[in-house]
Design an enzyme around this catalytic site. Sequence first.
Site, PDB file in Angstrom:
ATOM      1  CD  GLU A 119      35.914  -3.529 -47.360  1.00 53.80           C
ATOM      2  OE1 GLU A 119      37.054  -3.813 -46.943  1.00 53.80           O
ATOM      3  OE2 GLU A 119      35.006  -3.083 -46.630  1.00 53.80           O
ATOM      4  CG  ASP A 168      40.349  -2.708 -37.616  1.00 53.31           C
ATOM      5  OD1 ASP A 168      40.453  -2.798 -36.381  1.00 53.31           O
ATOM      6  OD2 ASP A 168      41.064  -3.325 -38.406  1.00 53.31           O
ATOM      7  CG  ASP A 204      30.707  -4.277 -31.777  1.00 54.86           C
ATOM      8  OD1 ASP A 204      31.700  -3.639 -32.201  1.00 54.86           O
ATOM      9  OD2 ASP A 204      30.609  -5.515 -31.887  1.00 54.86           O
ATOM     10  CD  GLU A 268      23.681  -4.092 -35.442  1.00 52.74           C
ATOM     11  OE1 GLU A 268      23.041  -3.397 -34.629  1.00 52.74           O
ATOM     12  OE2 GLU A 268      23.684  -3.876 -36.671  1.00 52.74           O
TER      13      GLU A 268
END
Length: 286
Positions: A119, A168, A204, A268
Site C-alpha cells: 500500500e 483505482d 466493480d 464493496e
Amino acid sequence: MQENNEKNQEILDMPADSGAEQAQHGHPLHKVLSFVRRSGRLDARLQRAWDNYAADYLLDVNAGEGSLDVREGFVLDGDYVRSIWGNANPLIVEIGSGQGENVVAAAQANPDVNFLALEVYDPGVAHTLLLAGKNGLGNLRVAQVNAPELFKVMADGVAAEVWTFFPDPWPKKKHHKRRIVQPELAGQVRRALADGGVWRIATDIEDYALHVHEVMDGLDGWENAGGVTVSLPVEHVGKGNADMAADMPHADFAESERFAGRVLTNFEKKGLAAGRVIHDFTYRKA
C-alpha cells in the site's frame, strides 16, 4: 485502491507523459504511476498505530525516507521470507491493500499462509498496522512501496498468489495508462508466481473489466481460469460518457465466481448498493 481515490477529492488531472514524449520535450523521464502522491497527516489514532506497530509489521525495504522505490540490492526471495516470517509457508501478496480489511481477515483465517500487503498511502498503511497489531497477527507484513518496483526484485516463484482487489479505476480515458493491470506488471507477476500460482483481480467498474480482459486474456503464459460468462461492451468509455456503454456492441468474456477468500468490505457493499456488478478474475500461471 479505488477506495483511496474516492476518499481523496483532488486527483491528478493531467496524464503523465510517456518517456518518449518527455524526452522529446526535454523533460526528465519518469514512470507512469498508478497512484498520485498525496500528503496528509495521520489522525492521533493512526499515528499511535504507526508508532506502536510499524517496527513489528512494516518492512524496511524502501530506498529512503519518503521514497516508494525499493532500495538498491534488495531481493524478496525465499531466504528473505524465512528471515521475516520465520517459515517457508506459501506467500500471498496483495497489491493495494487499502485499509487492510481484506488482507487482515485473510491472515486471521489462514494462519499457515504468509501475507504481504502493499500500500502506498499513509492512512491505509497505518490502518492495516492497527488491525494487524490489535489482532496480534504473526503472518502479515506491510510494505509501503510502488508495487511494480517490488515485483521487479521478487525472486522467481516466490509467491503462491497475487491479489489486486478494486484498484483505482482511473475513469478518464486519457488516464487509462495509469491502471495498475498492465502487460509489464503481468510479466513480473507471472515470474514471481510459483508454478500454477494465480493472480486474482476484482473490480466493480465495467470499463476496467474490459481493460483486464484486453491485457490478460491473450497474454502468453496465462490461462483465464474463469467459468462464468459475462457480457461486456467491446469499446472503452470514460468518465463523461460511461452511460453510452449499454448501447455499444457487446461480447462474451470468461470471468470467475466471487472469490470466497475475499471478505465483503464496506467499500464493496457500497458498490453493490449502487447497482454496480462485481467482476472477479482468476488468471493462472500456465
